[in-house]
Design a protein around this motif. Structure first.
Motif, PDB file in Angstrom:
ATOM      1  N   GLU A 244       0.836  -1.214   0.000  1.00  0.00           N
ATOM      2  CA  GLU A 244       0.000   0.000   0.000  1.00  0.00           C
ATOM      3  C   GLU A 244       0.874   1.270   0.000  1.00  0.00           C
ATOM      4  OE1 GLU A 244      -0.744  -3.230   1.364  1.00  0.00           O
ATOM      5  OE2 GLU A 244      -1.120  -2.350   3.329  1.00  0.00           O
ATOM      6  N   HIS A 245       2.045   1.189   0.631  1.00  0.00           N
ATOM      7  CA  HIS A 245       2.931   2.368   0.618  1.00  0.00           C
ATOM      8  C   HIS A 245       3.408   2.652  -0.803  1.00  0.00           C
ATOM      9  CE1 HIS A 245       3.844   1.099   4.983  1.00  0.00           C
ATOM     10  NE2 HIS A 245       3.066   2.171   5.024  1.00  0.00           N
ATOM     11  N   ILE A 246       3.690   1.572  -1.530  1.00  0.00           N
ATOM     12  CA  ILE A 246       4.162   1.757  -2.913  1.00  0.00           C
ATOM     13  C   ILE A 246       3.023   2.331  -3.756  1.00  0.00           C
ATOM     14  CG2 ILE A 246       5.063   0.591  -4.976  1.00  0.00           C
ATOM     15  CD1 ILE A 246       6.588  -1.307  -3.208  1.00  0.00           C
ATOM     16  N   ALA A 247       1.813   1.792  -3.551  1.00  0.00           N
ATOM     17  CA  ALA A 247       0.658   2.284  -4.324  1.00  0.00           C
ATOM     18  C   ALA A 247       0.446   3.777  -4.055  1.00  0.00           C
ATOM     19  CB  ALA A 247      -0.586   1.477  -3.959  1.00  0.00           C
ATOM     20  N   ALA A 248       0.530   4.180  -2.786  1.00  0.00           N
ATOM     21  CA  ALA A 248       0.304   5.595  -2.446  1.00  0.00           C
ATOM     22  C   ALA A 248       1.409   6.461  -3.053  1.00  0.00           C
ATOM     23  CB  ALA A 248       0.275   5.755  -0.919  1.00  0.00           C
ATOM     24  N   PHE A 249       2.657   5.981  -3.011  1.00  0.00           N
ATOM     25  CA  PHE A 249       3.772   6.750  -3.590  1.00  0.00           C
ATOM     26  C   PHE A 249       3.580   6.918  -5.099  1.00  0.00           C
ATOM     27  CE2 PHE A 249       7.872   6.713  -5.813  1.00  0.00           C
ATOM     28  CZ  PHE A 249       8.481   7.838  -5.260  1.00  0.00           C
ATOM     29  N   ASP A 255       5.900   9.170 -11.988  1.00  0.00           N
ATOM     30  CA  ASP A 255       7.201   8.882 -12.618  1.00  0.00           C
ATOM     31  C   ASP A 255       8.265   8.526 -11.578  1.00  0.00           C
ATOM     32  OD1 ASP A 255       6.142   9.479 -15.108  1.00  0.00           O
ATOM     33  OD2 ASP A 255       6.493  11.639 -14.801  1.00  0.00           O
ATOM     34  N   GLY A 256       7.853   8.397 -10.336  1.00  0.00           N
ATOM     35  CA  GLY A 256       8.826   8.125  -9.259  1.00  0.00           C
ATOM     36  C   GLY A 256       9.459   6.745  -9.386  1.00  0.00           C
ATOM     37  N   ILE A 257      10.587   6.594  -8.725  1.00  0.00           N
ATOM     38  CA  ILE A 257      11.333   5.323  -8.768  1.00  0.00           C
ATOM     39  C   ILE A 257      11.271   4.704  -7.363  1.00  0.00           C
ATOM     40  CG2 ILE A 257      13.598   4.252  -9.230  1.00  0.00           C
ATOM     41  CD1 ILE A 257      14.307   6.896 -10.779  1.00  0.00           C
ATOM     42  N   VAL A 258      10.873   3.444  -7.303  1.00  0.00           N
ATOM     43  CA  VAL A 258      10.758   2.771  -6.000  1.00  0.00           C
ATOM     44  C   VAL A 258      11.939   1.816  -5.816  1.00  0.00           C
ATOM     45  CG1 VAL A 258       9.371   1.175  -4.617  1.00  0.00           C
ATOM     46  CG2 VAL A 258       8.240   2.956  -5.977  1.00  0.00           C
ATOM     47  N   VAL A 259      12.703   2.042  -4.748  1.00  0.00           N
ATOM     48  CA  VAL A 259      13.864   1.195  -4.460  1.00  0.00           C
ATOM     49  C   VAL A 259      13.731   0.677  -3.034  1.00  0.00           C
ATOM     50  CG1 VAL A 259      16.395   1.040  -4.569  1.00  0.00           C
ATOM     51  CG2 VAL A 259      15.236   2.895  -5.763  1.00  0.00           C
ATOM     52  N   VAL A 260      13.813  -0.634  -2.850  1.00  0.00           N
ATOM     53  CA  VAL A 260      13.652  -1.194  -1.499  1.00  0.00           C
ATOM     54  C   VAL A 260      14.773  -2.184  -1.179  1.00  0.00           C
ATOM     55  CG1 VAL A 260      11.126  -0.938  -1.602  1.00  0.00           C
ATOM     56  CG2 VAL A 260      12.152  -3.151  -2.158  1.00  0.00           C
ATOM     57  N   HIS A 261      14.965  -2.391   0.105  1.00  0.00           N
ATOM     58  CA  HIS A 261      15.970  -3.337   0.612  1.00  0.00           C
ATOM     59  C   HIS A 261      15.360  -4.747   0.581  1.00  0.00           C
ATOM     60  CE1 HIS A 261      18.825  -5.148   3.445  1.00  0.00           C
ATOM     61  NE2 HIS A 261      19.595  -4.087   3.269  1.00  0.00           N
ATOM     62  N   PRO A 262      16.169  -5.781   0.294  1.00  0.00           N
ATOM     63  CA  PRO A 262      15.601  -7.141   0.230  1.00  0.00           C
ATOM     64  C   PRO A 262      15.193  -7.737   1.581  1.00  0.00           C
ATOM     65  CG  PRO A 262      17.960  -7.200  -0.192  1.00  0.00           C
ATOM     66  CD  PRO A 262      17.581  -5.763  -0.115  1.00  0.00           C
ATOM     67  N   GLU A 263      15.347  -6.985   2.675  1.00  0.00           N
ATOM     68  CA  GLU A 263      14.775  -7.437   3.949  1.00  0.00           C
ATOM     69  C   GLU A 263      13.279  -7.108   3.997  1.00  0.00           C
ATOM     70  OE1 GLU A 263      16.994  -5.775   7.213  1.00  0.00           O
ATOM     71  OE2 GLU A 263      18.858  -6.641   6.498  1.00  0.00           O
ATOM     72  N   ALA A 265       9.323  -7.502   2.749  1.00  0.00           N
ATOM     73  CA  ALA A 265       8.555  -8.700   2.379  1.00  0.00           C
ATOM     74  C   ALA A 265       8.525  -8.862   0.858  1.00  0.00           C
ATOM     75  CB  ALA A 265       7.139  -8.578   2.927  1.00  0.00           C
ATOM     76  N   HIS A 266       8.314 -10.102   0.405  1.00  0.00           N
ATOM     77  CA  HIS A 266       8.361 -10.367  -1.032  1.00  0.00           C
ATOM     78  C   HIS A 266       7.321  -9.566  -1.810  1.00  0.00           C
ATOM     79  CE1 HIS A 266       9.112 -12.182  -4.795  1.00  0.00           C
ATOM     80  NE2 HIS A 266       7.891 -12.668  -4.872  1.00  0.00           N
ATOM     81  N   GLU A 267       6.104  -9.409  -1.238  1.00  0.00           N
ATOM     82  CA  GLU A 267       5.061  -8.678  -1.974  1.00  0.00           C
ATOM     83  C   GLU A 267       5.450  -7.212  -2.177  1.00  0.00           C
ATOM     84  OE1 GLU A 267       4.694 -10.455   0.769  1.00  0.00           O
ATOM     85  OE2 GLU A 267       3.416  -9.501   2.262  1.00  0.00           O
ATOM     86  N   VAL A 268       6.314  -6.696  -1.325  1.00  0.00           N
ATOM     87  CA  VAL A 268       6.812  -5.317  -1.490  1.00  0.00           C
ATOM     88  C   VAL A 268       7.902  -5.300  -2.569  1.00  0.00           C
ATOM     89  CG1 VAL A 268       8.052  -3.444  -0.295  1.00  0.00           C
ATOM     90  CG2 VAL A 268       6.199  -4.688   0.867  1.00  0.00           C
ATOM     91  N   CYS A 269       8.850  -6.231  -2.462  1.00  0.00           N
ATOM     92  CA  CYS A 269       9.949  -6.278  -3.439  1.00  0.00           C
ATOM     93  C   CYS A 269       9.406  -6.506  -4.848  1.00  0.00           C
ATOM     94  CB  CYS A 269      10.947  -7.378  -3.062  1.00  0.00           C
ATOM     95  SG  CYS A 269      11.820  -6.998  -1.529  1.00  0.00           S
ATOM     96  N   THR A 314      14.744  14.180  -5.102  1.00  0.00           N
ATOM     97  CA  THR A 314      13.944  14.093  -3.873  1.00  0.00           C
ATOM     98  C   THR A 314      13.920  12.639  -3.435  1.00  0.00           C
ATOM     99  OG1 THR A 314      12.585  15.902  -4.693  1.00  0.00           O
ATOM    100  CG2 THR A 314      11.678  14.617  -2.869  1.00  0.00           C
ATOM    101  N   VAL A 315      14.367  12.395  -2.220  1.00  0.00           N
ATOM    102  CA  VAL A 315      14.397  11.018  -1.714  1.00  0.00           C
ATOM    103  C   VAL A 315      13.455  10.950  -0.523  1.00  0.00           C
ATOM    104  CG1 VAL A 315      15.866   9.138  -0.889  1.00  0.00           C
ATOM    105  CG2 VAL A 315      16.825  10.860  -2.434  1.00  0.00           C
ATOM    106  N   LEU A 316      12.423  10.117  -0.655  1.00  0.00           N
ATOM    107  CA  LEU A 316      11.382  10.026   0.374  1.00  0.00           C
ATOM    108  C   LEU A 316      11.321   8.619   0.942  1.00  0.00           C
ATOM    109  CD1 LEU A 316       8.527  11.647  -1.766  1.00  0.00           C
ATOM    110  CD2 LEU A 316       9.867  12.790   0.029  1.00  0.00           C
ATOM    111  N   SER A 317      10.897   8.519   2.197  1.00  0.00           N
ATOM    112  CA  SER A 317      10.622   7.189   2.740  1.00  0.00           C
ATOM    113  C   SER A 317       9.263   6.734   2.210  1.00  0.00           C
ATOM    114  CB  SER A 317      10.580   7.218   4.264  1.00  0.00           C
ATOM    115  OG  SER A 317      10.119   5.969   4.721  1.00  0.00           O
ATOM    116  N   LEU A 318       9.161   5.471   1.824  1.00  0.00           N
ATOM    117  CA  LEU A 318       7.884   4.955   1.338  1.00  0.00           C
ATOM    118  C   LEU A 318       6.831   4.958   2.441  1.00  0.00           C
ATOM    119  CD1 LEU A 318       8.912   1.878  -0.824  1.00  0.00           C
ATOM    120  CD2 LEU A 318       7.780   3.958  -1.625  1.00  0.00           C
ATOM    121  N   ASP A 319       7.292   4.793   3.672  1.00  0.00           N
ATOM    122  CA  ASP A 319       6.361   4.754   4.802  1.00  0.00           C
ATOM    123  C   ASP A 319       6.455   6.072   5.562  1.00  0.00           C
ATOM    124  OD1 ASP A 319       4.954   4.363   7.110  1.00  0.00           O
ATOM    125  OD2 ASP A 319       6.103   2.633   7.813  1.00  0.00           O
ATOM    126  N   PRO A 320       5.408   6.900   5.516  1.00  0.00           N
ATOM    127  CA  PRO A 320       5.505   8.195   6.192  1.00  0.00           C
ATOM    128  C   PRO A 320       5.660   8.063   7.706  1.00  0.00           C
ATOM    129  CG  PRO A 320       3.325   7.875   5.154  1.00  0.00           C
ATOM    130  CD  PRO A 320       4.132   6.667   4.837  1.00  0.00           C
TER     131      PRO A 320
END
Ligand code: 13P
Ligand code: SF4
Length: 373
Positions: A244-249, A255-263, A265-269, A314-320
């Motif tokens: 949901e955080h990715i959907a909101a972002f 045109d934003g770019i979503v980058v996450v750490h592999p720690e 969950a899989h549904e986020v990655c 601009t670098v934002l946290s996916l989770d506010p």
């Protein structure tokens, strides 16, 4: 293992930020090249300001090893990182963790007794010779040594894919051609699962080993048939990120770019544009075009620092509502001032040591990782 930090003398607790900065600067100047201060990317800015080198967990240990002239390595990070630095540095060098309570809650989710029990249980149901134990860098030295003794390797979030490919390829060399090996992966189920998917394995080949349940909560057939036995551990910081955080972002920044750490969950990655380690995330921000907006799923201190240090993006946290890593957060300028001023006085406080037998076997597992990658 986590130890309890003694309260600091009141002088440090009461000091203003400017006083602490002055004390740290003077102590560093007095110690000169004898001391090398390392700062993990998740550290507070008031600590990071004094780091002679910044990096991810493994890079910092290697840097410590390369600085053979430094008698004291002050490791501003968490306990398992300081242990790894002690394993990799010479006996002459002393590694110091400024707050002994800075552990890693994920690393604490697997201990040696539990892993040995799991190993024995697996030996009753499956061909244990075919099981390769792999531990994430975020684990105690005792677990790295276990892995070294049992033919496995350490991995980091940067090289997990290469290490798992290596582990599975051992099956191809089995004399009886009886197929691929199994991997027991600990302590982070998410890194194991995400890497398994990267290698093209589906969920059906993976089972979660719950150390609190009899035989990991698995049937004999599940133990035998799973390619990946994933320890039920997680990072409480990275597990907070949700699709949901990715959907909101994306709704706000199409045109934003979503980058996450592999720690995460899989549904986020699975929904991110890029997935990678702390160092990878830094490179992804550097590589993004000017004006880009990046939504990042990792620890907040790194996200905020990347935003401050790349003013054209601009670098934002996916989770506010993201929280910092509460254990990384423990280390403050007052701890750094305290350990450095003690060193000036000739006292080593908060030294982290790994006993020689554990260190030797842990080094075997770390060296295997280096040979593979
Ligand atoms: P790195 O190996 O990227 O430093 O990550 C360590 C960690 O604790 C991530 O949560
Ligand atoms: Fe451990 Fe997670 Fe903190 Fe990293 S962010 S040190 S894995 S608790």
């Amino acid at each position: 293992m986590l130890q309890l930090q003694a309260p600091l003398p009141q002088r440090y607790v009461d000091a203003s930020p400017d006083e602490l900065a002055g004390w740290i600067a003077s102590a560093k100047a007095a110690l000169g090249p004898k001391v090398f201060v390392l700062g993990h990317h998740y550290q507070r800015d008031e600590v990071m300001a004094w780091a002679d080198a910044r990096g991810d967990s493994y890079r910092l240990s290697v840097l410590a090893k390369e600085r053979a002239d430094a008698d004291y390595i002050v490791f501003c990070g968490v306990h398992f990182m300081a242990e790894s630095a002690d394993i990799l540095t010479s006996d002459r060098q002393q590694v110091i963790l400024p707050d002994l309570n800075a552990g890693c809650s994920m690393a604490d989710m697997a201990d040696l007794d539990e892993v040995e029990e799991a190993w024995e249980a697996l030996a009753r149901t499956t061909d244990i010779e075919r099981v390769v134990p792999i531990t994430y860098m975020n684990s105690s030295a005792a677990l790295k040594a276990f892995v070294g003794r049992h033919g496995g390797a350490v991995c980091t979030s940067t090289n997990a894919r290469a290490v798992l490919e290596w582990a599975l390829s051992l099956g191809d060399r089995a004399d009886d051609g009886a197929g691929g090996r199994q991997v027991l992966f600990f302590p982070d189920q998410h890194l194991g699962r995400n890497t398994g998917h990267q290698l093209g394995f589906d969920e059906g080949t993976m089972r979660v080993w719950d150390p609190r349940r009899e035989q990991g909560g698995l049937s004999d057939a599940e133990c035998k048939e799973a390619t990946f036995l994933l320890w039920k551990g997680h990072c409480s910081v990275h597990q907070r990120f949700r699709p949901e955080h990715i959907a909101a972002f994306r709704a706000e920044h199409p045109d934003g770019i979503v980058v996450v750490h592999p720690e995460c969950a899989h549904e986020v990655c699975a929904q991110a544009d890029q997935v990678g380690s702390t160092d990878y995330i830094i490179r992804a921000v550097e590589a993004a075009p000017a004006g880009a907006v990046l939504g990042v799923g990792t620890e907040i201190h790194l996200v905020n620092r990347l935003d401050a240090e790349t003013p054209d993006k601009t670098v934002l946290s996916l989770d506010p509502l993201v929280c910092p890593c509460s254990t990384m957060f423990r280390i403050r300028a007052m701890h750094l001032a305290w350990v450095l001023e003690n060193l000036v006085e000739g006292r080593v406080v908060n030294r982290i040591t790994v006993d020689p037998d554990t260190a030797a076997w842990a080094r075997v597992a770390l060296d295997r990782m280096l040979e593979i990658t």
